[in-house]
Design a protein around this motif. Sequence first.
Motif, PDB file in Angstrom:
ATOM      1  N   SER A 195       0.851  -1.198   0.000  1.00  0.00           N
ATOM      2  CA  SER A 195       0.000   0.000   0.000  1.00  0.00           C
ATOM      3  C   SER A 195       0.887   1.250   0.000  1.00  0.00           C
ATOM      4  N   PHE A 196       0.252   2.405  -0.274  1.00  0.00           N
ATOM      5  CA  PHE A 196       0.998   3.662  -0.364  1.00  0.00           C
ATOM      6  C   PHE A 196       0.184   4.776   0.295  1.00  0.00           C
ATOM      7  N   LYS A 197       0.892   5.698   0.978  1.00  0.00           N
ATOM      8  CA  LYS A 197       0.197   6.793   1.660  1.00  0.00           C
ATOM      9  C   LYS A 197       1.006   8.081   1.576  1.00  0.00           C
ATOM     10  N   THR A 198       0.336   9.205   1.323  1.00  0.00           N
ATOM     11  CA  THR A 198       1.000  10.510   1.430  1.00  0.00           C
ATOM     12  C   THR A 198       0.532  11.139   2.739  1.00  0.00           C
ATOM     13  N   GLY A 199       1.467  11.598   3.558  1.00  0.00           N
ATOM     14  CA  GLY A 199       1.062  12.188   4.838  1.00  0.00           C
ATOM     15  C   GLY A 199       2.024  13.272   5.284  1.00  0.00           C
ATOM     16  N   SER A 200       1.664  13.969   6.348  1.00  0.00           N
ATOM     17  CA  SER A 200       2.506  15.037   6.876  1.00  0.00           C
ATOM     18  C   SER A 200       3.549  14.465   7.826  1.00  0.00           C
ATOM     19  N   GLY A 201       4.784  14.950   7.695  1.00  0.00           N
ATOM     20  CA  GLY A 201       5.858  14.472   8.562  1.00  0.00           C
ATOM     21  C   GLY A 201       6.957  15.497   8.677  1.00  0.00           C
ATOM     22  N   GLY A 202       8.182  14.990   8.806  1.00  0.00           N
ATOM     23  CA  GLY A 202       9.328  15.862   9.111  1.00  0.00           C
ATOM     24  C   GLY A 202       9.482  15.842  10.626  1.00  0.00           C
ATOM     25  N   LYS A 203      10.728  15.732  11.096  1.00  0.00           N
ATOM     26  CA  LYS A 203      10.914  15.627  12.551  1.00  0.00           C
ATOM     27  C   LYS A 203      10.349  16.832  13.287  1.00  0.00           C
ATOM     28  N   GLY A 204      10.534  18.036  12.721  1.00  0.00           N
ATOM     29  CA  GLY A 204      10.001  19.234  13.370  1.00  0.00           C
ATOM     30  C   GLY A 204       8.488  19.176  13.443  1.00  0.00           C
ATOM     31  N   ALA A 243       7.768   7.785  13.651  1.00  0.00           N
ATOM     32  CA  ALA A 243       7.333   8.802  14.622  1.00  0.00           C
ATOM     33  C   ALA A 243       7.361   8.341  16.084  1.00  0.00           C
ATOM     34  N   ALA A 244       7.899   7.132  16.353  1.00  0.00           N
ATOM     35  CA  ALA A 244       8.011   6.703  17.761  1.00  0.00           C
ATOM     36  C   ALA A 244       8.938   7.670  18.509  1.00  0.00           C
ATOM     37  N   GLY A 245      10.094   7.949  17.906  1.00  0.00           N
ATOM     38  CA  GLY A 245      11.051   8.859  18.543  1.00  0.00           C
ATOM     39  C   GLY A 245      10.474  10.265  18.683  1.00  0.00           C
ATOM     40  N   ASP A 246       9.731  10.716  17.675  1.00  0.00           N
ATOM     41  CA  ASP A 246       9.152  12.073  17.722  1.00  0.00           C
ATOM     42  C   ASP A 246       8.062  12.168  18.796  1.00  0.00           C
ATOM     43  N   THR A 247       7.297  11.103  18.948  1.00  0.00           N
ATOM     44  CA  THR A 247       6.282  11.085  20.003  1.00  0.00           C
ATOM     45  C   THR A 247       6.966  11.125  21.365  1.00  0.00           C
ATOM     46  N   PHE A 248       8.057  10.361  21.475  1.00  0.00           N
ATOM     47  CA  PHE A 248       8.821  10.363  22.723  1.00  0.00           C
ATOM     48  C   PHE A 248       9.265  11.785  23.065  1.00  0.00           C
ATOM     49  N   VAL A 249       9.835  12.477  22.062  1.00  0.00           N
ATOM     50  CA  VAL A 249      10.332  13.842  22.278  1.00  0.00           C
ATOM     51  C   VAL A 249       9.194  14.766  22.714  1.00  0.00           C
ATOM     52  N   GLY A 250       8.054  14.685  22.022  1.00  0.00           N
ATOM     53  CA  GLY A 250       6.916  15.551  22.348  1.00  0.00           C
ATOM     54  C   GLY A 250       6.412  15.324  23.763  1.00  0.00           C
ATOM     55  N   LEU A 291       2.411   3.714  22.153  1.00  0.00           N
ATOM     56  CA  LEU A 291       1.080   3.793  21.523  1.00  0.00           C
ATOM     57  C   LEU A 291       1.215   4.119  20.034  1.00  0.00           C
ATOM     58  N   THR A 292       2.228   4.928  19.692  1.00  0.00           N
ATOM     59  CA  THR A 292       2.427   5.340  18.297  1.00  0.00           C
ATOM     60  C   THR A 292       2.792   4.158  17.400  1.00  0.00           C
ATOM     61  N   GLY A 298       1.576   5.087  10.074  1.00  0.00           N
ATOM     62  CA  GLY A 298       1.652   6.525   9.793  1.00  0.00           C
ATOM     63  C   GLY A 298       2.552   7.277  10.753  1.00  0.00           C
ATOM     64  N   ALA A 299       2.716   8.577  10.473  1.00  0.00           N
ATOM     65  CA  ALA A 299       3.564   9.427  11.311  1.00  0.00           C
ATOM     66  C   ALA A 299       2.665  10.235  12.244  1.00  0.00           C
ATOM     67  N   GLN A 300       2.246  11.436  11.816  1.00  0.00           N
ATOM     68  CA  GLN A 300       1.450  12.303  12.700  1.00  0.00           C
ATOM     69  C   GLN A 300       0.115  11.662  13.069  1.00  0.00           C
ATOM     70  N   SER A 301      -0.452  10.910  12.119  1.00  0.00           N
ATOM     71  CA  SER A 301      -1.767  10.315  12.377  1.00  0.00           C
ATOM     72  C   SER A 301      -1.699   9.242  13.465  1.00  0.00           C
ATOM     73  N   SER A 302      -0.507   8.667  13.695  1.00  0.00           N
ATOM     74  CA  SER A 302      -0.412   7.595  14.697  1.00  0.00           C
ATOM     75  C   SER A 302      -0.124   8.127  16.106  1.00  0.00           C
ATOM     76  N   ILE A 303       0.140   9.429  16.230  1.00  0.00           N
ATOM     77  CA  ILE A 303       0.448   9.998  17.559  1.00  0.00           C
ATOM     78  C   ILE A 303      -0.840  10.141  18.369  1.00  0.00           C
ATOM     79  N   PRO A 304      -0.854   9.656  19.612  1.00  0.00           N
ATOM     80  CA  PRO A 304      -2.100   9.724  20.390  1.00  0.00           C
ATOM     81  C   PRO A 304      -2.437  11.133  20.898  1.00  0.00           C
ATOM     82  N   TRP A 305      -3.716  11.402  21.081  1.00  0.00           N
ATOM     83  CA  TRP A 305      -4.183  12.610  21.774  1.00  0.00           C
ATOM     84  C   TRP A 305      -4.105  12.353  23.275  1.00  0.00           C
ATOM     85  N   ALA A 306      -4.230  13.403  24.067  1.00  0.00           N
ATOM     86  CA  ALA A 306      -4.156  13.247  25.529  1.00  0.00           C
ATOM     87  C   ALA A 306      -5.209  12.258  26.025  1.00  0.00           C
ATOM     88  N   ASP A 307      -6.397  12.297  25.401  1.00  0.00           N
ATOM     89  CA  ASP A 307      -7.460  11.408  25.880  1.00  0.00           C
ATOM     90  C   ASP A 307      -7.264   9.966  25.403  1.00  0.00           C
TER      91      ASP A 307
END
Length: 321
Positions: free
Chosen positions: A38-47, A268-275, A301-302, A307-316
């Motif tokens: 499969s293929f997906k276009t999504g938003s990313g970049g470490k920043g 995005a596991a590392g980016d979620t960790f940083v956030g 959880l990520t 995915g990258a940003q889409s896999s990051i959990p919300w606070a809830d």
Amino acid sequence: MSTRSSLPVIAVIGSLNADLTSYTSRIPNGGETLHGTSFKTGSGGKGGNQACACAKLSRSSTNLLTGSATVKMVGAVGNDQHGSMLLKDLQATGVNTSGVVVKDDVETGVAIIIVEESSGENRILLNAGANYSISPLQFEELQEPYPDLIILQLEVPVETTVQILRAARKASVPVLLNPAPAVELPEEVYEGLDYLIVNESEVVILCGCSAEEIEDVENLPTVGRQFHEKGVKNVIVTLGGRGVFFSVKGGENGLVEAKKVEVVDTTAAGDTFVGAYALEVVKGEFNAKSAVEMANRAAALTIGKKGAQSSIPWADGLGGS
Ligand code: ADP
């Protein structure tokens, strides 16, 4: 010092990339053509990912307007579809994007990502585009009001990162550096650095030690000490499925084991960790071990989602421990 609003402010200065991700049963060999699954276009970049992580982890999916932190993104995109997608997606998580410049003369950064489904492991090829137009001259002085924390990575020119660190030091603004992708850095980067978060491959490059040495947890306190001697206050080495090592200058160190979860996609596991860690820093009454435990839980959880940003959990979506 900062003229502090009611919420702490985190400024993420760094890269914004469109992630073009192919999922595959296995990585193709050199010269081989393989059908992806499969293929997906999504938003990313470490920043972008780290700004998104700070925003999502600090607010509920049902109320973007209030959360426990204000998150500002500073960076650059091209005047193209990928740039519009990146801005729209960050705004949809509650990130303030007024610090993102839209450039006419350069394309938005792109990351070509291949994810091997059997292992969840990824391989990434970066095309910096607009990210490399961020100049050190923009950061001769930090603009007031100062944020409570600046987060930096290395997907913008190294000279720019070094200049931001100088300006932050002058303004007494704490910095969290995630030196990814790793390159050798001038020694001044480490002097007085508050938070350094590195993964296993990055620590090998920055310390000049071997991957085998990092495999042995007995060696990690020495790695911590090496960075402390250069001037880093808090050293965190993320160890993938092995968890996280942390070391505080003149204080405790230890290993926090990874949560046992099914690996779907480690992007995005590392980016979620940083956030998640950054939010612990700005919330006050900082405790080094609890911050790592919190970030370890959020990162786990990520990786259970594609995915990258889409896999990051919300606070809830963080649930209990
Ligand atoms: P990066 O994504 O930068 O390569 P790591 O692979 O070290 O960083 O992952 C960052 C963090 O994500 C780890 O320290 C851990 O908390 C979590 N993590 C990564 N892989 C796993 C895994 N297989 N199981 C549980 N947690 C994981």
